[in-house]
Structure formats: structure tokens, C-alpha cells
Design a protein around this motif. Structure first.
Motif, PDB file in Angstrom:
ATOM      1  N   SER B  27       0.822  -1.208   0.000  1.00  0.00           N
ATOM      2  CA  SER B  27       0.000   0.000   0.000  1.00  0.00           C
ATOM      3  C   SER B  27       0.861   1.265   0.000  1.00  0.00           C
ATOM      4  O   SER B  27       0.501   2.258  -0.630  1.00  0.00           O
ATOM      5  N   ILE B  28       2.035   1.223   0.672  1.00  0.00           N
ATOM      6  CA  ILE B  28       2.848   2.444   0.690  1.00  0.00           C
ATOM      7  C   ILE B  28       3.404   2.743  -0.713  1.00  0.00           C
ATOM      8  O   ILE B  28       3.448   3.889  -1.152  1.00  0.00           O
ATOM      9  N   ILE B  29       3.771   1.677  -1.458  1.00  0.00           N
ATOM     10  CA  ILE B  29       4.276   1.884  -2.823  1.00  0.00           C
ATOM     11  C   ILE B  29       3.216   2.566  -3.693  1.00  0.00           C
ATOM     12  O   ILE B  29       3.473   3.584  -4.342  1.00  0.00           O
ATOM     13  N   PHE B  30       1.993   2.005  -3.664  1.00  0.00           N
ATOM     14  CA  PHE B  30       0.946   2.586  -4.509  1.00  0.00           C
ATOM     15  C   PHE B  30       0.523   3.968  -4.019  1.00  0.00           C
ATOM     16  O   PHE B  30       0.193   4.846  -4.814  1.00  0.00           O
ATOM     17  N   THR B  31       0.539   4.140  -2.705  1.00  0.00           N
ATOM     18  CA  THR B  31       0.174   5.456  -2.165  1.00  0.00           C
ATOM     19  C   THR B  31       1.141   6.529  -2.647  1.00  0.00           C
ATOM     20  O   THR B  31       0.732   7.622  -3.066  1.00  0.00           O
ATOM     21  N   VAL B 101      -4.832   2.026   0.005  1.00  0.00           N
ATOM     22  CA  VAL B 101      -4.306   3.068  -0.889  1.00  0.00           C
ATOM     23  C   VAL B 101      -5.318   4.210  -1.003  1.00  0.00           C
ATOM     24  O   VAL B 101      -4.948   5.387  -0.937  1.00  0.00           O
ATOM     25  N   ALA B 102      -6.582   3.851  -1.152  1.00  0.00           N
ATOM     26  CA  ALA B 102      -7.612   4.891  -1.280  1.00  0.00           C
ATOM     27  C   ALA B 102      -7.692   5.742  -0.022  1.00  0.00           C
ATOM     28  O   ALA B 102      -7.929   6.955  -0.085  1.00  0.00           O
ATOM     29  N   GLY B 103      -7.448   5.127   1.132  1.00  0.00           N
ATOM     30  CA  GLY B 103      -7.514   5.883   2.382  1.00  0.00           C
ATOM     31  C   GLY B 103      -6.288   6.757   2.596  1.00  0.00           C
ATOM     32  O   GLY B 103      -6.396   7.874   3.115  1.00  0.00           O
ATOM     33  N   ALA B 104      -5.120   6.243   2.178  1.00  0.00           N
ATOM     34  CA  ALA B 104      -3.880   6.961   2.508  1.00  0.00           C
ATOM     35  C   ALA B 104      -3.481   7.993   1.456  1.00  0.00           C
ATOM     36  O   ALA B 104      -2.824   8.990   1.782  1.00  0.00           O
ATOM     37  N   VAL B 156       5.081   9.502   8.074  1.00  0.00           N
ATOM     38  CA  VAL B 156       3.794   9.685   8.760  1.00  0.00           C
ATOM     39  C   VAL B 156       2.721   8.822   8.104  1.00  0.00           C
ATOM     40  O   VAL B 156       1.908   8.177   8.778  1.00  0.00           O
ATOM     41  N   THR B 157       2.734   8.784   6.760  1.00  0.00           N
ATOM     42  CA  THR B 157       1.732   7.997   6.043  1.00  0.00           C
ATOM     43  C   THR B 157       1.901   6.509   6.335  1.00  0.00           C
ATOM     44  O   THR B 157       0.914   5.789   6.539  1.00  0.00           O
TER      45      THR B 157
END
Lengths: 336, 221
Positions: B27-31, B101-104, B156-157
Motif C-alpha cells: 500500500s505504501i508503494i501505490f500510495t 491506498v484509497a484511504g492513505a 507519517v503515512t
């Protein structure tokens, strides 16, 4: 050569239109150091930024070497800007890049040199501004004067013919200011570089400029050769700048005048007349005694000048004034 | 002591930890891939910036704010049909990544926008004066200058995403949060709860100190 033809600039704030610069004409010859002086808000910063179109003019045209820069396409504008250097009051160096990388930046952006060519050009520029030892430091590790020299090296990276200086010495102490001005002076001579600088300090103008334009409330109120404008200021704004630079105070002068008798005159010498042994000669011939109330002998760029305030007592004062006038000295009678 | 840890199946804990790490990594990569351009776009079209576009910025801002104000637990459920469309499943690690991803992303994009606003305007002006194109201004000046701020934003994310992954356990995402809810909470196995919480705490600590170190490393001011 830079030529402004009826250029003006107005902003729209809500419904109101605010004039930043009234229609002005200006001519800056190749190789000149041209100073624009004015208080903050006078429009000098706008005027400077019109040259490389960081500000868009509302009307008029700006010709640089015969080319109208107001008509450039976005791509043409980028290429034009690559041939123009600019330095700033707060240096505006990239804190994330080393000194060498900052200087290399305009060359990398232009994309016309190989990385070998870039590094040798950067080495040469850093050598010219005396920062070879600091090539791998970051801007935060340098003093203000060093930062401005990096700024100058960066501005000259693409070998521009024109350098724009935006209050380049206003954030520096007097000694560092002198060094930076000296460097600009040398570069102007070595490279036949046209320099347009804005400042609010008359001293900067006096030290290096050939020509000056005085701005007040978005208008050029006086322009011409520095010696002319500086020694014989006509507009009240110009006079105020000169007084500030000379640290003259009108009240002090008047109280001094009350303590002396006789006529009070101000003499302005320029060029070789500055060094001529004129006063003693005139005093002997006309029997006038004089006392010096104030004065200054200095240079405007390379031209020596002197300005003295005298009181004349006894003898033939009229003859003395006539003799001084005939010796190429400008005489103003302050008290008859 | 052995009695206290009687409910712990260390293999389950290990698998759940791996799931959490995979959800976090994915999720961090896509975010970052989505949020960084979005943040740059927000910055450039924002008030008094290079490409000020009042209407566009207001619309984009609204979308970002709506996504940010939606509680993540609601977003998880609302996203299920959409997640099915993308990944074919709404369960497991693959099912958790789209809602994470949608949330972050909107959150991260705002942090990027703020980091870019911290870049001295004079530097942008100087780069423009060199004849840089917009692309060059972004990649040669804006992003390098904002790098410490962007790294802090990623930190932070990532930490926010750790707590989101724990919540994602509710809709069958697996991971440490799932273990904590199903065993620790629903079966009153306090030992499982303690171990998962400690592991999450360690993860957050590692992320924070790594982020802090990178920020210091890239700060030149």
C-alpha cells in the motif's frame, strides 16, 4: 542592447487596477552597468523582471538585441532566458545541491554540453569567483558573500551577455558588498557584460554604475549618466537619495549656516578639476577668505568628483564665483 | 509465564506479521506512486502558484477532503465492490491494498502539497529564470528541495497505514490486526492481544526512526 518602448505593467486586484509601472522608455547599451534605484514599491523589481519576463508586461515592447521578447513563444522564451543571467538578494541557491551542482544547473537544464564539458566549465567558473575549495560544500555551509559568488558563477554559466541583479548586495555587510561589487565591475570589463541592477542604496549606484534611472511610484523620474544625476539631482526623490547617501541633514546644515557669515556656495568638481589647486589660487587673486563647511572627495565609478560647501568672506566674492565658473566648476549659491 | 502465553501460536503470529508487512509495503508503494503526482498537482494549481487554477483546485481539494473525512472503517466496506473489480478478491492482502491506498493517498497528497509549499519561492523563480521547463522545475528544483519534507510525509503515512492495516482485519484482510480482533478481543485471549500490540509498536518505532534518520541525512539547511 535592451530597449523598453512604452512598457507598462498593471495588476488587477479584485475589481481595482493597480499600476506597478507607468509607461516607460529605457535604453541600456551593451557593456553598460545600468542602475535602477527606488524605494521599495517603486516598481524597480517589476521593471527588472520584465526583461526576462518573470513578469509579463501589460503593454509595450521590450527589445533585447533587436528581438522583441514580449512576442516570444514559450519555447523561445526558455531559450532566451538561458542566455540571460540573474542573481538575487537572497541568493536563491538550491539547498539540496552542492556548490558545483548549483553552478552546473543552468548548463544541465540547457542540455547542450556533455558532463565532461560541464564539469570543466564549472571548475573554471568557481575558480573565477574564488570558490574552488568550496565546490563540494552545500550552500548552508557558506557565508553570505560566498553564496552570492556562487549565485554569480551560476548566472554566468551559460555565458550570457546580460546579467540582471535583484538587490544583489542588500543582504550583505558593507565589506562583502564592496567585494561583490568589485567582482561585478571586473566581470563587466572582462566579458563586456551588460549589467542591470536594482538597489535602494545610492552607494551601490555610485560605485559601479554608468547610467542610472530613479524610480518613484512606478515612474522613472530621472535618468542619465550617474555623475550627472548624482551631482545635480533635480527630482525631489533623487535629492532625497543623495542626501541619505551623504548623510546630510537639512536642519543641521541650516544651523551650521546660521553660525557663519558671508555668502555660502556649493562647488561641484568633476574629473581632473577635482585635483586642481583651484581654491587657494582664486582666494589669492580675489582677496576672498573661505572656510569649508562640508564636503566630500570621492569617485563615481572611475570619475573623481568633489563637492564642497564654502562660506566666502571679504574680497571680491563675485569675481571669485566667476573665476570658479570659468574653471569648469559648477557653482550653486546657497545663500547670497 | 508459560501459562500466560498458552494461547500463542507463534507460527500464526509469524504469518500475520508477514501479512501486515506485505499490506504495508504494497500500500505504501501505490500510495506514493499515486499521491506524489496528486500532491504536485495540488501544489501547482493551488493559490498563487505557477499554474493557479481556482476551479480545478477547488474540485480536486473537495475530492481529497471527502476521502479524508470518510472514516476508514466505512471506506473499507464501501470499497468492497471496487476492490473485487481490481483484484478479484476482497479478502487477504490483495483485498486490503486498494482500500488502504484509497484511504492513505489523499492524506499523503496533502502532506506532499504542504512540503512543496515550504520550498522557497525564490528558488522556483531562479529556476524559471534559467529557462527551465515546468518538468525541469518539478524534477530539478521542487522535488529535490522538498525531499526531506516528502520523506517525513512518507513516514507519517506509513505509520498511519500500520493502524489502517490493523483495521482492515475487520473485513478479512488478515495480518496482526485481524489476529488481535479475532483472538485477543473476541476470544478474550489477552496474551495474543499483548503480543500483537507489542509487534505493531515495534513496527511503528522502526518506521519512525528510519524516517527521522533519512530526513536528517537529506537535510542541508
Amino acid at each position: 542592447m535592451i530597449e523598453f518602448q512604452r512598457v507598462h505593467k498593471a495588476y488587477k486586484v479584485g475589481q481595482r487596477e493597480i499600476t506597478a509601472l507607468e509607461p516607460c522608455d529605457l535604453q541600456i547599451e551593451q557593456g553598460q552597468i545600468y542602475g535602477l534605484i527606488g524605494h521599495s514599491g517603486a516598481g524597480k523589481s517589476t521593471l527588472l523582471r520584465l526583461i526576462n519576463r518573470l513578469e509579463e508586461p501589460s503593454a509595450g515592447s521590450i527589445l533585447v538585441d533587436g528581438e522583441d521578447v514580449t512576442a516570444l513563444s514559450p519555447k523561445g522564451l526558455r531559450q532566451f532566458r538561458q542566455k540571460l543571467g540573474m542573481i538575487f538578494q537572497h541568493f536563491n541557491l538550491l539547498s539540496s545541491k552542492t556548490v558545483a551542482d548549483n553552478v552546473a544547473m543552468p548548463l544541465k537544464l540547457a542540455g547542450q554540453m556533455s558532463s565532461n564539458q560541464i564539469s570543466s566549465r564549472v571548475a573554471m567558473l568557481l575558480d573565477r569567483v574564488g570558490l574552488t575549495d568550496h565546490a563540494n560544500k552545500y550552500p548552508a555551509q557558506l557565508s553570505g558573500g560566498q553564496k552570492q559568488r556562487v549565485g554569480i558563477a551560476r548566472a554566468l554559466a551559460t555565458s550570457p551577455k546580460i546579467l540582471l541583479c535583484d538587490e544583489a548586495t542588500s543582504a550583505l555587510d558593507p565589506q562583502t558588498t564592496a567585494q561583490v561589487l568589485q567582482l561585478l565591475n571586473e566581470l563587466n570589463r572582462e566579458l563586456n557584460l551588460t549589467i542591470v541592477l536594482i538597489t535602494h542604496e545610492m552607494d551601490v549606484i555610485r560605485r559601479i554604475c554608468d547610467q542610472v534611472a530613479v524610480l518613484d511610484k512606478g515612474k522613472i523620474v530621472e535618468q542619465g549618466p550617474v555623475a550627472e544625476v548624482f551631482l545635480h539631482p533635480k527630482h525631489p526623490t533623487t535629492q532625497r537619495f543623495v542626501y541619505e547617501a551623504e548623510q546630510l541633514d537639512e536642519d543641521d546644515i541650516n544651523s551650521d549656516f546660521e553660525r557663519v557669515s558671508g555668502r555660502i556656495i556649493r562647488l561641484t568638481f568633476q574629473g581632473d578639476a577635482t585635483y586642481a589647486p583651484l581654491l587657494g589660487h582664486v582666494a589669492r587673486e580675489t582677496g576672498v577668505d573661505y572656510s569649508i563647511l562640508g564636503g566630500r572627495i570621492d569617485h563615481i565609478r572611475d570619475t573623481p568628483y568633489g563637492q564642497l560647501t564654502l562660506s566666502l568672506v571679504g574680497g571680491d566674492a563675485d569675481a571669485a564665483i566667476a573665476q570658479l565658473k570659468s574653471a569648469q566648476v559648477t557653482v550653486e549659491v546657497l545663500r547670497g | 509465564m508459560n501459562h500466560f502465553f498458552s494461547n500463542i501460536d507463534w507460527f500464526d503470529i509469524w504469518m500475520a506479521t508477514l501479512d501486515t508487512l506485505m499490506m504495508l509495503g504494497g500500500s505504501i508503494i501505490f500510495t506514493v506512486l499515486l499521491g506524489l503526482p496528486l500532491g504536485v498537482l495540488l501544489f501547482l494549481t493551488g493559490p498563487k502558484q505557477m499554474y493557479e487554477q481556482k476551479g480545478f483546485y477547488a474540485a480536486l481539494s473537495l475530492v481529497v477532503n471527502v476521502l479524508r473525512s470518510l472514516p476508514f472503517i466505512i471506506l473499507l466496506i464501501v470499497m468492497i465492490p471496487f476492490t473485487l473489480m481490481i483484484t478479484g478478491t476482497s479478502l487477504g492482502v490483495a483485498g486490503a491494498i486498494p482500500p488502504l491506498v484509497a484511504g492513505a493517498t489523499p492524506f499523503f497528497a496533502r502532506l506532499v502539497e504542504t512540503a512543496l509549499r515550504e520550498v522557497d519561492k525564490g528558488i522556483i523563480e531562479a529556476t524559471q529564470a534559467m529557462g527551465a521547463s515546468t518538468k525541469q522545475i518539478i524534477f530539478s528544483a521542487l522535488l529535490p528541495e522538498a525531499r526531506p519534507g516528502i520523506i517525513a510525509a512518507i513516514t507519517v503515512t506509513a505509520i498511519t497505514l500500520v493502524s489502517y492495516t490493523a483495521m482492515a482485519g475487520v473485513v478479512g484482510a488478515g495480518g496482526l490486526g485481524d489476529l488481535a480482533i479475532r483472538y485477543g478481543y473476541q476470544r478474550f485471549q489477552t496474551d495474543v492481544m499483548v503480543v500483537t500490540v507489542v509487534l505493531l509498536l515495534i513496527l511503528v518505532q522502526i518506521l519512525q526512526s528510519l524516517g527521522d534518520r533519512l530526513v536528517v541525512h537529506y537535510s542541508r539547511k
